[in-house]
Design an enzyme around this catalytic site. Structure first.
Site, PDB file in Angstrom:
ATOM      1  N   LYS A 200       0.864  -1.178   0.000  1.00  0.00           N
ATOM      2  CA  LYS A 200       0.000   0.000   0.000  1.00  0.00           C
ATOM      3  C   LYS A 200       0.897   1.223   0.000  1.00  0.00           C
ATOM      4  O   LYS A 200       1.725   1.402   0.902  1.00  0.00           O
ATOM      5  CB  LYS A 200      -0.898  -0.021   1.225  1.00  0.00           C
ATOM      6  CG  LYS A 200      -1.746   1.232   1.338  1.00  0.00           C
ATOM      7  CD  LYS A 200      -2.777   1.117   2.428  1.00  0.00           C
ATOM      8  CE  LYS A 200      -3.552   2.418   2.556  1.00  0.00           C
ATOM      9  NZ  LYS A 200      -4.530   2.355   3.646  1.00  0.00           N
ATOM     10  N   LYS A 253      -2.274  -1.550  -3.804  1.00  0.00           N
ATOM     11  CA  LYS A 253      -3.103  -0.344  -3.737  1.00  0.00           C
ATOM     12  C   LYS A 253      -2.231   0.899  -3.790  1.00  0.00           C
ATOM     13  O   LYS A 253      -1.229   0.932  -3.084  1.00  0.00           O
ATOM     14  CB  LYS A 253      -3.879  -0.412  -2.429  1.00  0.00           C
ATOM     15  CG  LYS A 253      -4.650   0.813  -2.077  1.00  0.00           C
ATOM     16  CD  LYS A 253      -5.300   0.588  -0.758  1.00  0.00           C
ATOM     17  CE  LYS A 253      -6.126   1.796  -0.390  1.00  0.00           C
ATOM     18  NZ  LYS A 253      -6.707   1.664   0.916  1.00  0.00           N
TER      19      LYS A 253
HETATM   20  C1  PBG Z   1      -6.862   3.586   5.619  1.00  0.00           C
HETATM   21  C2  PBG Z   1      -7.399   3.336   4.268  1.00  0.00           C
HETATM   22  C3  PBG Z   1      -7.305   4.248   3.222  1.00  0.00           C
HETATM   23  C4  PBG Z   1      -7.960   3.658   2.132  1.00  0.00           C
HETATM   24  C5  PBG Z   1      -8.427   2.405   2.534  1.00  0.00           C
HETATM   25  N1  PBG Z   1      -8.056   2.217   3.862  1.00  0.00           N
HETATM   26  C6  PBG Z   1      -6.746   5.615   3.169  1.00  0.00           C
HETATM   27  C7  PBG Z   1      -5.458   5.903   3.797  1.00  0.00           C
HETATM   28  O1  PBG Z   1      -4.576   5.056   3.929  1.00  0.00           O
HETATM   29  O2  PBG Z   1      -5.303   7.066   4.198  1.00  0.00           O
HETATM   30  C8  PBG Z   1      -8.111   4.316   0.798  1.00  0.00           C
HETATM   31  C9  PBG Z   1      -9.110   3.766  -0.145  1.00  0.00           C
HETATM   32  C10 PBG Z   1      -9.443   4.661  -1.277  1.00  0.00           C
HETATM   33  O3  PBG Z   1      -8.831   5.736  -1.483  1.00  0.00           O
HETATM   34  O4  PBG Z   1     -10.356   4.305  -2.028  1.00  0.00           O
HETATM   35  N2  PBG Z   1      -6.701   2.554   6.485  1.00  0.00           N
END
Ligand code: PBG
Length: 328
Positions: A200, A253
């Site tokens: 991520k 992601k």
């Molecule tokens: C945080 C989380 C995020 C997303 C999913 N879980 C945002 C972040 O890490 O700040 C983003 C998903 C999206 O942008 O569609 N645990």
């Protein structure tokens, strides 16, 4: 001169008609590939459009059930749940996240009661519950790892108790898959799966999601735990580590800017790979379409088949319902 060279070889022969193109298509999208992310909030009888995500809503649980009915009717096999937490319930340790009667737990129980066959996946993360909007406990301005993992593992067990089929940790703390797997086994949930956000990235493309959950970091950024967009070898290491620690599905992601990462990971792990087509990717297509600058349906389907081509088995996408309708 050989017959495999021009003028004998003419690749355009295989593009001549819709039917020929269908026959030689190397990748296919199916409704089986989709995971529909859903936002739930406290209250009754309300749905609120997320300003930076046109046509996408946050629902109170009663209305979410109607939305899920639709998701299920379209044949989408899975939902990924995110809960919006009111400010007064946020603290540094994400205490609210462990409440057996918390919004997430209540939602999972209610959904599984009515839709026992639907695959319910839950976001395991502290940021919606954190006073600081971070994915871990904050001490002296730093996000500490091991204390956070301990909380995340308990959160995973709490979601499993509520009936979640898969927990999906999105925090990027070290060692969390191992500790989560152990915690689930010890608590008597050997069948609860883990979809690990293995790679991520610290991405600007999460902006609209943070609007949806009001979860933007209160100070600093997430670069000490989420990955540097410059890296791919590191993503491969993270994915292999999560596989060894007991993950069942490996997630990458965001999606569109990281297709090379999907491919690199797919080539080395022996698990299904999912990709998260995140909020900013959705917002860009929606915004350009609103301006008449892009064809929304075509751009959406092109992005989705691109994930398959890159090697994704599963796609978490805000377009799940729209794409499912087209595929029908
Ligand atoms: C945080 C989380 C995020 C997303 C999913 N879980 C945002 C972040 O890490 O700040 C983003 C998903 C999206 O942008 O569609 N645990």
């Amino acid at each position: 001169m050989s017959y495999s060279e021009f003028p004998y070889s003419r690749p355009r022969r295989l593009r001549r008609s819709e039917n020929v193109r269908r026959m030689v298509a190397e990748n296919h999208l199916s409704v089986n590939d989709f995971i529909a992310p859903l936002f739930v909030m406290e209250g009754k009888g309300e749905k609120v459009e997320i300003p930076s995500m046109p046509d996408y809503y946050r629902y109170t649980l009663d209305l979410l059930m109607e939305e899920i009915e639709e998701v299920q009717t379209l044949g989408i096999p899975a939902v990924l749940l995110f809960a919006k937490v009111p400010d007064e319930k946020k603290d540094n340790e994400g205490t609210e996240a462990l409440d057996p009667n918390g919004l997430m737990q209540k939602s999972v129980r209610t959904i599984k009661e009515k839709f026992p066959d639907l695959v319910v996946m839950t976001d395991v993360a502290m940021d919606p519950y954190s006073r600081y909007g971070h994915d871990g406990v904050v001490e002296d301005g730093k996000i500490v790892n091991d204390k956070s993992v301990d909380i995340l593992a308990r959160m995973a067990v709490s979601h499993a108790e509520a009936g979640a089929d898969f927990v999906a940790p999105s925090d990027m703390m070290d060692g969390r898959i191992l500790l989560m797997r152990e915690a689930l086994e010890e608590a008597g949930f050997p069948d609860t799966g883990i979809m690990a956000y293995s790679a991520k990235y610290a991405s600007s493309y999460y902006g609209p999601f943070r609007d949806a959950l009001d979860s933007a970091p209160g100070f600093g950024d997430k670069k000490t735990y989420q990955m540097d967009p410059a890296n791919v070898t590191e993503a491969v290491k993270e994915a292999i580590t999560d596989e060894q620690e007991g993950a069942d599905i490996i997630m990458i992601k965001p999606g569109i800017p990281y297709l090379d990462v999907v491919r690199a990971v797919k080539d080395v792990v022996s698990l299904p790979v999912s990709v998260y087509n995140v909020s900013g990717e959705y917002a860009m297509i929606k915004a350009a379409a609103e301006k008449g600058w892009i064809n929304e349906e075509e751009a959406m389907m092109e992005a989705l088949i691109g994930f398959k081509r890159a090697g994704a088995d599963l796609i978490a996408t805000y377009f799940a319902k729209d794409a499912a309708r087209i595929l029908k």
